[in-house]
Design a protein around this motif. Structure first.
Motif, PDB file in Angstrom:
ATOM      1  N   ARG A   2      60.039  19.424  66.110  1.00  0.00           N
ATOM      2  CA  ARG A   2      60.280  19.195  64.687  1.00  0.00           C
ATOM      3  C   ARG A   2      59.284  18.165  64.147  1.00  0.00           C
ATOM      4  NH1 ARG A   2      65.449  19.148  67.078  1.00  0.00           N
ATOM      5  NH2 ARG A   2      66.594  21.048  66.586  1.00  0.00           N
ATOM      6  N   ILE A   3      58.542  18.580  63.142  1.00  0.00           N
ATOM      7  CA  ILE A   3      57.516  17.702  62.555  1.00  0.00           C
ATOM      8  C   ILE A   3      57.904  17.386  61.110  1.00  0.00           C
ATOM      9  CG2 ILE A   3      55.104  17.607  61.801  1.00  0.00           C
ATOM     10  CD1 ILE A   3      54.353  19.213  64.263  1.00  0.00           C
ATOM     11  N   LEU A   4      57.806  16.118  60.776  1.00  0.00           N
ATOM     12  CA  LEU A   4      58.083  15.696  59.399  1.00  0.00           C
ATOM     13  C   LEU A   4      56.769  15.297  58.716  1.00  0.00           C
ATOM     14  CD1 LEU A   4      60.080  14.875  57.117  1.00  0.00           C
ATOM     15  CD2 LEU A   4      60.246  12.631  58.212  1.00  0.00           C
ATOM     16  N   ILE A   5      56.493  15.898  57.578  1.00  0.00           N
ATOM     17  CA  ILE A   5      55.282  15.553  56.816  1.00  0.00           C
ATOM     18  C   ILE A   5      55.714  14.727  55.606  1.00  0.00           C
ATOM     19  CG2 ILE A   5      53.260  16.438  55.592  1.00  0.00           C
ATOM     20  CD1 ILE A   5      53.703  19.096  57.166  1.00  0.00           C
ATOM     21  N   SER A   9      51.968  13.990  47.716  1.00  0.00           N
ATOM     22  CA  SER A   9      51.226  15.145  47.217  1.00  0.00           C
ATOM     23  C   SER A   9      51.742  16.416  47.880  1.00  0.00           C
ATOM     24  CB  SER A   9      49.735  14.980  47.501  1.00  0.00           C
ATOM     25  OG  SER A   9      49.093  16.219  47.391  1.00  0.00           O
ATOM     26  N   ARG A  10      52.272  17.325  47.058  1.00  0.00           N
ATOM     27  CA  ARG A  10      52.735  18.606  47.594  1.00  0.00           C
ATOM     28  C   ARG A  10      51.558  19.385  48.150  1.00  0.00           C
ATOM     29  NH1 ARG A  10      56.697  21.189  43.154  1.00  0.00           N
ATOM     30  NH2 ARG A  10      56.020  23.104  44.127  1.00  0.00           N
ATOM     31  N   THR A  11      50.397  19.191  47.544  1.00  0.00           N
ATOM     32  CA  THR A  11      49.196  19.879  48.014  1.00  0.00           C
ATOM     33  C   THR A  11      48.887  19.476  49.442  1.00  0.00           C
ATOM     34  OG1 THR A  11      48.359  19.744  45.776  1.00  0.00           O
ATOM     35  CG2 THR A  11      46.767  20.300  47.472  1.00  0.00           C
ATOM     36  N   GLN A  12      48.884  18.160  49.664  1.00  0.00           N
ATOM     37  CA  GLN A  12      48.553  17.679  51.007  1.00  0.00           C
ATOM     38  C   GLN A  12      49.605  18.120  52.016  1.00  0.00           C
ATOM     39  OE1 GLN A  12      45.952  16.859  53.139  1.00  0.00           O
ATOM     40  NE2 GLN A  12      45.367  15.748  51.302  1.00  0.00           N
ATOM     41  N   ARG A  13      50.873  18.133  51.612  1.00  0.00           N
ATOM     42  CA  ARG A  13      51.930  18.603  52.527  1.00  0.00           C
ATOM     43  C   ARG A  13      51.712  20.080  52.860  1.00  0.00           C
ATOM     44  NH1 ARG A  13      55.851  16.025  48.888  1.00  0.00           N
ATOM     45  NH2 ARG A  13      56.805  18.057  48.517  1.00  0.00           N
ATOM     46  N   ALA A  14      51.328  20.857  51.841  1.00  0.00           N
ATOM     47  CA  ALA A  14      51.106  22.290  52.064  1.00  0.00           C
ATOM     48  C   ALA A  14      49.911  22.515  52.987  1.00  0.00           C
ATOM     49  CB  ALA A  14      50.877  22.991  50.725  1.00  0.00           C
ATOM     50  N   LYS A  17      50.969  21.580  56.539  1.00  0.00           N
ATOM     51  CA  LYS A  17      51.928  22.586  57.000  1.00  0.00           C
ATOM     52  C   LYS A  17      51.187  23.836  57.475  1.00  0.00           C
ATOM     53  CE  LYS A  17      56.102  24.521  54.940  1.00  0.00           C
ATOM     54  NZ  LYS A  17      56.881  24.484  53.689  1.00  0.00           N
ATOM     55  N   LYS A  18      50.261  24.267  56.648  1.00  0.00           N
ATOM     56  CA  LYS A  18      49.496  25.471  56.984  1.00  0.00           C
ATOM     57  C   LYS A  18      48.686  25.257  58.273  1.00  0.00           C
ATOM     58  CE  LYS A  18      48.449  28.406  53.729  1.00  0.00           C
ATOM     59  NZ  LYS A  18      47.933  28.983  52.506  1.00  0.00           N
ATOM     60  N   ILE A  19      48.031  24.097  58.368  1.00  0.00           N
ATOM     61  CA  ILE A  19      47.204  23.827  59.547  1.00  0.00           C
ATOM     62  C   ILE A  19      48.072  23.739  60.803  1.00  0.00           C
ATOM     63  CG2 ILE A  19      45.718  22.112  60.665  1.00  0.00           C
ATOM     64  CD1 ILE A  19      44.587  21.402  57.921  1.00  0.00           C
ATOM     65  N   VAL A  20      49.193  23.035  60.692  1.00  0.00           N
ATOM     66  CA  VAL A  20      50.063  22.859  61.868  1.00  0.00           C
ATOM     67  C   VAL A  20      50.565  24.213  62.365  1.00  0.00           C
ATOM     68  CG1 VAL A  20      52.309  21.965  62.596  1.00  0.00           C
ATOM     69  CG2 VAL A  20      50.741  20.484  61.358  1.00  0.00           C
ATOM     70  N   ASP A  54      51.466   9.844  54.844  1.00  0.00           N
ATOM     71  CA  ASP A  54      50.499   9.214  53.954  1.00  0.00           C
ATOM     72  C   ASP A  54      50.890   7.729  53.862  1.00  0.00           C
ATOM     73  OD1 ASP A  54      48.526   8.934  52.030  1.00  0.00           O
ATOM     74  OD2 ASP A  54      49.793   9.586  50.373  1.00  0.00           O
ATOM     75  N   ILE A  55      49.997   6.902  53.381  1.00  0.00           N
ATOM     76  CA  ILE A  55      50.326   5.482  53.201  1.00  0.00           C
ATOM     77  C   ILE A  55      50.620   5.178  51.738  1.00  0.00           C
ATOM     78  CG2 ILE A  55      49.308   3.144  53.272  1.00  0.00           C
ATOM     79  CD1 ILE A  55      50.347   4.121  55.964  1.00  0.00           C
TER      80      ILE A  55
END
Lengths: 121, 152
Positions: A2-5, A9-14, A17-20, A54-55
């Motif tokens: 289970r990975i939590l992002i 930014s929804r863009t960065q999360r997307a 997510k796609k890369i993972v 993100d920070i």
């Protein structure tokens, strides 16, 4: 796994997510949070194996979230910091808080894969 | 200080790495004719051992294309929120890269949360006249980039 992002930014999360999902690691479940407060809530509810954070976020930033986690029963969850600034001072400060992996934006799928492998393969 | 050419290279690098688009440097005169387009303006400031501010102006069409490419989607049916979020993220990455290149890893600074809005034409005109503004074409649409860095 289970990975939590955690990123406002929804863009960065997307993107993450796609890369993972493209990596060689099987059975990944992905969860998302828009700031540190939401992340801490999720971590209390779900057994998370790895956090990408993100920070620079509103409400509670990544550094504050890391401090809270270090003071809690969840201090052993590995954390990968996503940052758009690569300053040594920030990096050293976070390393002292137990952070071992950093990804400077924009990162490539290979960068993410390398980080995941370092934790799980 | 980064010279003009280095800033152009960095802009193009971040654009290509994150969106697979390319920016061609153009002259101010070539941009002026696009004043009728709808633009989005993004603002970020950074503060600490170095400080400054950055303005980025894209046409709405370019903003959609950036969103599509960043998210790796074929369909361009994004909400306003998604488009603005993608452009803010691009600006954030660009700001980090430029400050890092300019000052190296030794300087500590905080980057503000980006602000994005539809750009009134007065802003477009004002940016065009600002000597710090750089002009690009991205897929035949104008993009304006203005960064002011102050060493502290």
């Amino acid at each position: 796994m289970r990975i939590l992002i955690v990123d406002d930014s929804r863009t960065q999360r997307a993107i993450i997510k796609k890369i993972v999902k493209m990596t060689e690691i099987d059975n990944i479940e992905i969860y998302e949070a828009g700031n540190g407060i939401e992340a801490l809530d999720k971590i209390k509810q779900i057994k998370i194996d790895l956090i990408f954070t993100d920070i620079n976020m509103p409400e509670m930033n990544g550094e504050e979230m890391i401090d809270k986690l270090n003071e809690s029963e969840f201090s052993n969850i590995p954390i990968v910091v996503l940052t758009s600034k690569g300053s040594d001072i920030t990096k050293n400060k976070l390393e002292q808080k137990g952070i071992k992996a950093f990804l400077v934006k924009p990162f490539t799928p290979e960068d993410v894969n390398e980080v995941l492998k370092s934790f799980f393969i | 200080m980064l010279n003009s050419n280095e800033i152009d290279i960095l802009f193009d690098e971040v654009l290509e790495e994150s969106t697979f688009l390319f920016a061609d440097k153009v002259k101010k005169e070539e941009i002026s004719q696009y004043s009728h387009e709808n633009f989005l303006i993004t603002y970020i400031s950074f503060d600490g051992e170095v400080c400054g501010e950055l303005f980025l102006l894209f046409s709405e069409e370019t903003a959609h294309e950036i969103t599509m490419n960043m998210l790796g989607e074929d369909e361009n049916n994004f909400s306003d929120f998604e488009v603005k979020d993608a452009v803010k993220e691009f600006a954030n990455m660009l700001c980090g890269k430029i400050v890092l290149k300019e000052f190296g890893k030794e300087k500590e600074f905080d980057i503000s949360i980006p602000i994005i809005n539809e750009a009134p034409h007065e802003i477009y005109k004002r940016l065009i006249e600002d000597e710090k503004t750089r002009f690009y074409m991205i897929d035949e649409r104008p993009a304006l980039f203005n960064i002011g860095i102050v060493k502290t």
